[in-house]
Scaffold this active site. Structure first.
Site, PDB file in Angstrom:
ATOM      1  N   LYS A  15     -64.764 -47.035  49.487  1.00 18.98           N
ATOM      2  CA  LYS A  15     -64.925 -45.757  50.154  1.00 18.98           C
ATOM      3  C   LYS A  15     -66.005 -45.901  51.220  1.00 18.98           C
ATOM      4  O   LYS A  15     -66.886 -46.745  51.132  1.00 18.98           O
ATOM      5  CB  LYS A  15     -65.276 -44.649  49.162  1.00 18.98           C
ATOM      6  CG  LYS A  15     -66.635 -44.765  48.486  1.00 18.98           C
ATOM      7  CD  LYS A  15     -67.833 -44.281  49.270  1.00 18.98           C
ATOM      8  CE  LYS A  15     -67.641 -42.890  49.796  1.00 18.98           C
ATOM      9  NZ  LYS A  15     -68.823 -42.503  50.671  1.00 18.98           N
ATOM     10  N   THR A  46     -70.497 -52.815  51.647  1.00 19.33           N
ATOM     11  CA  THR A  46     -69.989 -51.639  52.345  1.00 19.33           C
ATOM     12  C   THR A  46     -70.548 -50.413  51.645  1.00 19.33           C
ATOM     13  O   THR A  46     -71.476 -50.520  50.856  1.00 19.33           O
ATOM     14  CB  THR A  46     -68.452 -51.633  52.343  1.00 19.33           C
ATOM     15  OG1 THR A  46     -68.020 -50.534  53.130  1.00 19.33           O
ATOM     16  CG2 THR A  46     -67.888 -51.516  50.949  1.00 19.33           C
ATOM     17  N   GLU A 101     -65.181 -41.482  60.158  1.00 19.11           N
ATOM     18  CA  GLU A 101     -65.417 -40.100  60.565  1.00 19.11           C
ATOM     19  C   GLU A 101     -65.114 -39.892  62.048  1.00 19.11           C
ATOM     20  O   GLU A 101     -65.660 -40.582  62.903  1.00 19.11           O
ATOM     21  CB  GLU A 101     -66.873 -39.711  60.262  1.00 19.11           C
ATOM     22  CG  GLU A 101     -67.158 -39.606  58.773  1.00 19.11           C
ATOM     23  CD  GLU A 101     -68.617 -39.387  58.461  1.00 19.11           C
ATOM     24  OE1 GLU A 101     -68.906 -39.050  57.302  1.00 19.11           O
ATOM     25  OE2 GLU A 101     -69.474 -39.550  59.360  1.00 19.11           O
ATOM     26  N   ASN A 139     -70.815 -34.643  61.225  1.00 18.38           N
ATOM     27  CA  ASN A 139     -72.125 -35.064  60.766  1.00 18.38           C
ATOM     28  C   ASN A 139     -73.196 -34.030  61.001  1.00 18.38           C
ATOM     29  O   ASN A 139     -74.191 -33.981  60.269  1.00 18.38           O
ATOM     30  CB  ASN A 139     -72.497 -36.403  61.411  1.00 18.38           C
ATOM     31  CG  ASN A 139     -71.799 -37.562  60.732  1.00 18.38           C
ATOM     32  OD1 ASN A 139     -72.255 -38.020  59.683  1.00 18.38           O
ATOM     33  ND2 ASN A 139     -70.692 -38.007  61.294  1.00 18.38           N
TER      34      ASN A 139
END
Length: 404
Positions: free
Chosen positions: A189, A200, A280, A399
């Site tokens: 993820k 990661t 994102e 964000n």
């Protein structure tokens, strides 16, 4: 039985994105709703290694600010073995002091109790907002629910991959079944705060191959260096970055370290491509290759500077072949080269040649999803590639509203 190295092209063809951590024999997994996330979406995952072997390895964030579960998992992995891993989304348990570390310890103790193991055999991972304590009154019952839901089917693979998501839009999982009778599987993820350095965001990898712990650890570090550490969404190395690799040895197939590392690298690369595709606000998949560097380290450093430069990333978003921004970014990298020899090619168009204008910008078509940046420093034999994304309106909006 000893297995020889298989060509990468063949390994790629054996990757299956419908399976994950339970594809290798000896593993069970689940993902459940514990109520940690206000939205009521899945937020607790458990992965269990039923053996016969329990060797494990891990790589973790190099950020000086490390979350409590990172400190815990680093500590327990000094023994090179794990029976199980518990992961939660909805809270990072980072910057939470001694109390946060005790919450991690309590999580490990609960899962160990349910499995008849010791807390030192349990890895713990968390992801979400930094700076808040976890709601233990929800997490502990959630671990009980997850253990009750343990299974070994592809449905459980999907639920396990789903319950670790935060700003991810889709779960990321994959498995590689080798025709010689052994497998690797995993999930990952991560969508933002993603510039891995030794790992990661979060990933659990499993295998039923027979391999000793030193070779398992070596293969993981090499594979991570070539895959997860070559993804750079926004330059942010998280406080929680973790990759764990567990081996059950249940296949009974003894695999050479070289063959295992080759397969692990292909599987990890597939997960990284999935992370890039779901970053994102992503509207562009950007591959930045620097060649002709004096060393691989210098090539990688230059590629990462371009990947993290906001002016380059906004140009990618606009499909604008503004090679001057790329030249500027490369010039800021800690990499030695002669600017009068610099070449930059965008999607096959050599728009900068020998440090100056090449073909007309209009020949560089960046309107599609994929953007391929090739930078030649003409300073040596080494090269490196970094995957990144563009900087879009959606990234800024997502964000700017993350903690509110």
């Amino acid at each position: 039985m000893t297995v020889d190295i298989t060509p990468a092209a063949a390994l790629d063809s054996w990757v299956d994105r419908s399976a994950g951590v339970t594809a290798p024999a000896g593993f069970r997994a689940s993902g459940v709703i514990a109520g940690i996330k206000p939205a009521g979406t899945p937020d607790v995952t458990v992965v269990v290694n039923d053996g016969p072997s329990d060797v494990a390895a891990g790589v973790f964030t190099t950020n000086k600010v490390k979350a409590a579960p990172v400190l815990w998992s680093q500590q327990v992995l000094t023994a090179g073995a794990l029976k199980a891993v518990v992961l939660n989304s909805g809270g990072a348990n980072a910057c939470t002091g001694p109390e946060g570390f005790q919450d991690t310890h309590q999580s490990a103790e609960k899962l160990a109790e349910l499995l008849g193991a010791g807390a030192a055999q349990i890895g713990v991972c968390s992801t979400g907002l930094i700076g808040e304590r976890l709601p233990m009154d929800k997490l502990i019952p959630g671990i009980e629910t997850a253990v009750g839901a343990l299974g070994a089917t592809t449905g459980h693979d999907l639920s396990a991959a789903t319950a670790v998501m935060t700003t991810d839009n889709v779960p990321k999982l994959a498995a590689l079944k080798h025709p010689d009778g052994w497998s690797i599987g995993g999930f990952a993820k991560g969508a933002g705060m993603c510039a891995p350095n030794m790992a990661t965001m979060l990933s659990v990898l499993t295998t039923d191959a027979v391999l000793d712990q030193p070779h398992l650890d070596h293969a993981l570090r090499n594979a991570v260096g070539k895959t997860f550490n070559r993804l750079d969404v926004d330059g942010g190395t998280s406080t929680n970055d973790t990759v764990l690799l567990l081996s059950s040895g249940a296949s009974g197939v003894k695999v050479t370290p070289e063959a295992f590392e080759a397969a692990l690298t292909v599987l990890a690369a597939d997960l990284v491509k999935q992370l890039q595709a779901d970053a994102e606000g992503v509207t562009k998949h950007v591959s930045i290759t620097v060649q002709g560097a004096a060393s691989e380290a210098e090539a990688l450093a230059a590629a990462k500077v371009v990947a993290e430069d906001n002016l380059c990333k906004t140009a990618f978003f606009a499909s604008d072949p503004n090679w001057g921004r790329i030249a500027m970014a490369v010039g800021n990298a800690p990499t030695a080269f002669d600017p009068s020899l610099l070449d930059i090619t965008l999607n096959g168009a050599a728009i900068c040649v020998a440090g100056g204008k090449g073909v007309d910008r209009s020949e560089a078509d960046l309107s599609g999803l994929e953007i391929d940046v090739l930078i030649d420093l003409h300073a040596g034999p080494a090269s490196a590639t970094v995957l990144t994304t563009d900087l879009s309106h959606a990234y800024v909006e997502e964000n700017s509203a993350y903690s509110s």
